[in-house]
Structures are given as structure tokens and as C-alpha cells.
Scaffold this active site. Structure first.
Site, PDB file in Angstrom:
ATOM      1  N   GLU A   7      -5.350  -4.960  10.529  1.00 52.12           N
ATOM      2  CA  GLU A   7      -4.353  -3.907  10.745  1.00 52.12           C
ATOM      3  C   GLU A   7      -4.663  -3.181  12.051  1.00 52.12           C
ATOM      4  OE1 GLU A   7      -2.348  -2.723   6.758  1.00 52.12           O
ATOM      5  OE2 GLU A   7      -3.932  -1.305   7.206  1.00 52.12           O
ATOM      6  N   GLY A  44       2.536   2.342  10.911  1.00 48.93           N
ATOM      7  CA  GLY A  44       3.493   3.441  10.770  1.00 48.93           C
ATOM      8  C   GLY A  44       4.167   3.838  12.076  1.00 48.93           C
ATOM      9  N   ASN A  52       0.882  -1.181   0.000  1.00 46.78           N
ATOM     10  CA  ASN A  52       0.000   0.000   0.000  1.00 46.78           C
ATOM     11  C   ASN A  52       0.911   1.219   0.000  1.00 46.78           C
ATOM     12  OD1 ASN A  52      -1.771   2.068   0.484  1.00 46.78           O
ATOM     13  ND2 ASN A  52      -2.403   1.375   2.530  1.00 46.78           N
ATOM     14  N   TRP A  53       1.045   1.813  -1.169  1.00 45.29           N
ATOM     15  CA  TRP A  53       1.985   2.943  -1.293  1.00 45.29           C
ATOM     16  C   TRP A  53       1.477   4.190  -0.583  1.00 45.29           C
ATOM     17  CZ3 TRP A  53       3.729   3.011  -7.192  1.00 45.29           C
ATOM     18  CH2 TRP A  53       4.448   1.843  -7.452  1.00 45.29           C
ATOM     19  N   LYS A  54       0.193   4.209  -0.232  1.00 42.59           N
ATOM     20  CA  LYS A  54      -0.422   5.416   0.361  1.00 42.59           C
ATOM     21  C   LYS A  54      -0.134   6.618  -0.551  1.00 42.59           C
ATOM     22  CE  LYS A  54      -0.252   3.192   4.811  1.00 42.59           C
ATOM     23  NZ  LYS A  54      -0.147   3.265   6.261  1.00 42.59           N
ATOM     24  N   HIS A  70      -9.538   1.095   4.997  1.00 43.57           N
ATOM     25  CA  HIS A  70      -8.262   1.324   5.685  1.00 43.57           C
ATOM     26  C   HIS A  70      -8.503   2.260   6.868  1.00 43.57           C
ATOM     27  CE1 HIS A  70      -4.181   2.509   6.559  1.00 43.57           C
ATOM     28  NE2 HIS A  70      -3.792   1.442   5.885  1.00 43.57           N
ATOM     29  N   GLU A  81      -6.898   4.659   7.941  1.00 42.58           N
ATOM     30  CA  GLU A  81      -6.685   6.085   7.626  1.00 42.58           C
ATOM     31  C   GLU A  81      -7.930   6.675   6.977  1.00 42.58           C
ATOM     32  OE1 GLU A  81      -2.970   5.511   5.552  1.00 42.58           O
ATOM     33  OE2 GLU A  81      -2.044   4.959   7.459  1.00 42.58           O
ATOM     34  N   SER A 139       3.493  -2.092  10.403  1.00 40.25           N
ATOM     35  CA  SER A 139       4.935  -2.157  10.646  1.00 40.25           C
ATOM     36  C   SER A 139       5.548  -3.513  10.303  1.00 40.25           C
ATOM     37  CB  SER A 139       5.253  -1.756  12.093  1.00 40.25           C
ATOM     38  OG  SER A 139       4.866  -0.405  12.328  1.00 40.25           O
ATOM     39  N   GLY A 175       2.896  -1.093   4.278  1.00 41.18           N
ATOM     40  CA  GLY A 175       2.955   0.339   3.994  1.00 41.18           C
ATOM     41  C   GLY A 175       4.382   0.759   3.683  1.00 41.18           C
ATOM     42  N   GLY A 176       5.044   1.375   4.660  1.00 40.87           N
ATOM     43  CA  GLY A 176       6.366   1.963   4.465  1.00 40.87           C
ATOM     44  C   GLY A 176       7.367   1.067   3.746  1.00 40.87           C
TER      45      GLY A 176
END
Ligand code: 13P
Length: 251
Positions: free
Chosen positions: A167, A173, A9-11, A95, A97, A212, A233-234
Site C-alpha cells: 500500500e 484515500g 478495510n472498513w477503517k 497499516h 495509518e 484507491s 478502503g473507501g
């Protein structure tokens, strides 16, 4: 056999040049993957360029959001059929977010889930608790509600064509990963909730862990019996890390 999967997930990260470099490296390394699924969920604007780059590779394309509406006067929104026009196969819905920063409640998330399936794509339904909810020991109730709102709108059989991602919000994150045991506990609960309604659906359902996940913790997470891969993510923005996480599915 349940499908194993790693989805990036590149966000809201990347640009044309960086995306190309990242994917060139990932494609070069992952193209020999067997049955495992690798998906990249990219910002809407980059769907056309990434679609082109992924042609003739085994990496699937996904989006990060979708409108719950089919079409109409919804300025700025993107419909599910528009996503499928670009050969999207997966769409992240719910998600945390989106739930927390953009006010999406369980009902809206369920409608988005249905919109994705109606357009022939697979939703990646995100569920998970906040830190306060975990400390108040209501994790399972929260997740049950998140699942039930989808089941009541779409039916349990809809999970034959969907993926769930657990999640925990407190792990996203933050560098604080759930321990493999904490994650397994919730994954088993999710599978049991689905199994209560349909055992076959539960047995074939791919349930990802997200929060994470890094190259160094992926192997122990993916070794748990009910963890079928990850939503990343990251670390999905760093080619070598993402490749290492994908490879951890095999061990
Ligand atoms: P991080 O891997 O950066 O914690 O993000 C997880 C996530 O939200 C994936 O959807």
C-alpha cells in the site's frame, strides 16, 4: 495456484444498521464465489455482530489491529486470542495509518504479526513507502526493511500463513492509484525478496495491492502477474463497488 483475495478495510466507519445493510448486499451477491477469498476487516466492536451475519457464508472475518502482547495490564488493548474467540481469520498489521498516526515501528509490527500467527490467524502485513520516500527513490529499501524485520523475528516460512499488502502511502484515500506497472514493479520486488530466501514460499504468497482501488481500476491492477488481489478502503463501504472489485478477480 496462488490464492486470490479481496479484503475490505472498513477503517473507522459504519454502525450496526449500515454494516448490516452493506453485508446483506455483499453476501447476496458474492456467496457463489469459487476459490477466491473475500474478507471484511471491521472495527473491533462490530466483530460479534458481523461474525453472526457471516455465518454460513464464504466471506471471512478480519480485524484491523491487535496488541503485540498476549495478555496483561494493557488498558484499552485487544489481544490476538480475543480476536480468534470471534472467529477472526485475518488481522491487518502494520497499516500505514497505524505506523504514522499511532507510532508503530517495524519492530512493533513484527511483534503483532507473530502474535496473530501464534493465535492461529493470518496476518495481512502492510508495507509501502511515503511520497517523499518514492521521490527519494528509496521505495525498495523501505519495503525491504519492513519485510526483513518480520523475517528476522518470524522466519521466512511464516509467510506460508500470511498475506502481504503493498500500500503506497501516497495512494491511500487520495484517489491517486499506483499505475498497474508501478504496482507490479514493487510486487515483483517483494516476491523476489522472499524468493531469495525460499522460492516455494514466494511462489504461493498472496500479495495484495491497496491504495484507491475502485471498480474501474481493479481489473487492470488484478491482471498484473504479481498482483493477487486488493486491500480496499473507501470502496469497500459501497456494496456495488466492493462486489465489482471482488468480481474483477475472475477476469
Ligand atoms: P483506500 O482504498 O480508501 O485508498 O484505502 C486503502 C487502504 O488503506 C486499505 O487498507
Amino acid at each position: 495456484m496462488r490464492k486470490k483475495m479481496v479484503a475490505g478495510n472498513w477503517k473507522m466507519h459504519g454502525n450496526l444498521v449500515q454494516n448490516k445493510q452493506l453485508l446483506d448486499a455483499v453476501i447476496a451477491d458474492l456467496n457463489e464465489l469459487g476459490e477466491d477469498l473475500v474478507v471484511v476487516c471491521v472495527p473491533y466492536l462490530y466483530l460479534p455482530s458481523v461474525q453472526k451475519q457471516l455465518q454460513n457464508t464464504k466471506i471471512a472475518l478480519g480485524a484491523q489491529n491487535v496488541s503485540q502482547h498476549e495478555m496483561g495490564a494493557y488498558t484499552g488493548e485487544i489481544s490476538a486470542s480475543m480476536l480468534s474467540d470471534f472467529q477472526c481469520q485475518y488481522v491487518i498489521v502494520g497499516h500505514s495509518e497505524r505506523r504514522m498516526l499511532f507510532g508503530e515501528d517495524n519492530h512493533v509490527v513484527a511483534k503483532k504479526y507473530v502474535a496473530v500467527q501464534n493465535a492461529g490467524m493470518a496476518p495481512i502485513l502492510c508495507v509501502g513507502e511515503t511520497l517523499e520516500q518514492r521521490e527519494a527513490k528509496v521505495t525498495k529499501q523501505v519495503i525491504e526493511q519492513q519485510l526483513m524485520s518480520v523475517i528476522s523475528l518470524a522466519g521466512v516460512e511464516s509467510f506460508n500463513k500470511a498475506v502481504i499488502a503493498y500500500e503506497p502511502v501516497w495512494a491511500i484515500g487520495t484517489g491517486k492509484t499506483a499505475t498497474p506497472e508501478q504496482a507490479q514493479d514493487v510486487h515483483a520486488f517483494i516476491r523476489e525478496e522472499i524468493a531469495k530466501q525460499n522460492l516455494n514460499v514466494a511462489n504461493q504468497l498472496t500479495i495484495l495491492y491497496g491504495g484507491s482501488v475502485k471498480d474501474n481500476n481493479a481489473p487492470e491492477l488484478f491482471a498484473m502477474p504479481d498482483i493477487d488481489g486488493g486491500l480496499i478502503g473507501g470502496a469497500s463501504l459501497i456494496a456495488n463497488d466492493f462486489i465489482a472489485i471482488c468480481r474483477a478477480l475472475r477476469h
